[in-house]
Enzyme design. Structure first.
Site, PDB file in Angstrom:
ATOM      1  N   HIS A 186      47.151 -22.506 -21.964  1.00 41.76           N
ATOM      2  CA  HIS A 186      48.540 -22.056 -22.082  1.00 41.76           C
ATOM      3  C   HIS A 186      49.399 -23.127 -22.764  1.00 41.76           C
ATOM      4  O   HIS A 186      50.226 -22.809 -23.610  1.00 41.76           O
ATOM      5  CB  HIS A 186      49.118 -21.718 -20.701  1.00 41.76           C
ATOM      6  CG  HIS A 186      48.872 -20.310 -20.283  1.00 41.76           C
ATOM      7  ND1 HIS A 186      47.626 -19.854 -19.914  1.00 41.76           N
ATOM      8  CD2 HIS A 186      49.709 -19.268 -20.169  1.00 41.76           C
ATOM      9  CE1 HIS A 186      47.719 -18.581 -19.582  1.00 41.76           C
ATOM     10  NE2 HIS A 186      48.977 -18.195 -19.742  1.00 41.76           N
ATOM     11  N   LYS A 202      45.898 -13.712  -9.580  1.00 45.16           N
ATOM     12  CA  LYS A 202      46.141 -13.476  -8.155  1.00 45.16           C
ATOM     13  C   LYS A 202      47.338 -14.318  -7.738  1.00 45.16           C
ATOM     14  O   LYS A 202      47.620 -15.360  -8.325  1.00 45.16           O
ATOM     15  CB  LYS A 202      44.908 -13.792  -7.310  1.00 45.16           C
ATOM     16  CG  LYS A 202      44.531 -15.257  -7.280  1.00 45.16           C
ATOM     17  CD  LYS A 202      43.325 -15.497  -6.377  1.00 45.16           C
ATOM     18  CE  LYS A 202      43.010 -16.992  -6.362  1.00 45.16           C
ATOM     19  NZ  LYS A 202      41.852 -17.298  -5.531  1.00 45.16           N
TER      20      LYS A 202
END
Length: 176
Positions: free
Chosen positions: A38, A103
């Site tokens: 990222h 999650k």
């Protein structure tokens, strides 16, 4: 709560029709990225460089898969906790990302940007890494191979079982 089959890349209208609680069977191409990847994606955007894949209508899975055993496409591929990607996510959403898979909860800035851009957050079941890896039919590292398990991968999935936990209106199953 419906069971919906989706194929990537997705359109904003498909995403805006999803509701928190919907069961999703996702097929098509899904890209992987974790924290280090990222950072590099955002660095590329900030420097005006091309990304290693087309973000428009894309799905990004927060996973660092285990190495594949002989004869397997991929090793264990369970989701990682998503909040570590939150500092980078709004910029990716503004560049066309429509589906995030992981999650755990997301921060308010991510959820606000999801509403603005028409994106959803889908949960993969933690502890079901073996089941998930069975749904991955192809895998190829496409960027940042020096990151090892955190390299960006292109996965081809078939009926990956997911749940829409935060929809594009901001409804959030974690905040019931």
């Amino acid at each position: 709560m419906a069971e919906i089959k989706l194929e990537t890349p997705v359109t904003e209208s498909e995403i805006r029709n999803l509701k928190a609680g919907d069961k999703i069977k996702l097929s098509g191409v899904v890209y992987t990225a974790r924290d280090a990847a990222h950072e590099r994606l955002i660095e590329a955007l900030n420097q005006g460089r091309d990304l290693p894949f087309d973000m428009q209508g894309a799905a990004l899975y927060y996973v660092g898969p285990a190495p594949a055993k002989p004869g397997e496409v991929i090793g264990s591929a369970g989701p990682t906790t998503s909040y570590r990607m939150d500092p980078f996510t709004p910029q990716l959403l503004k560049n066309g990302l429509k589906i995030m898979i992981g999650k755990g909860n997301r921060n308010q800035k991510v959820m606000d940007t999801m509403k603005e851009e028409g994106a959803v957050y889908l949960a993969a079941t933690g502890g079901a890494a073996a089941l998930i890896s069975e749904r991955i039919k192809e895998m190829k590292v496409i960027a940042y191979p020096d990151l090892g398990t955190e390299a960006v991968r292109k996965l081809r999935v078939k009926n990956l079982p997911l749940v829409c936990v935060i929809d594009s209106t901001g409804k959030n199953l974690y905040n019931r």
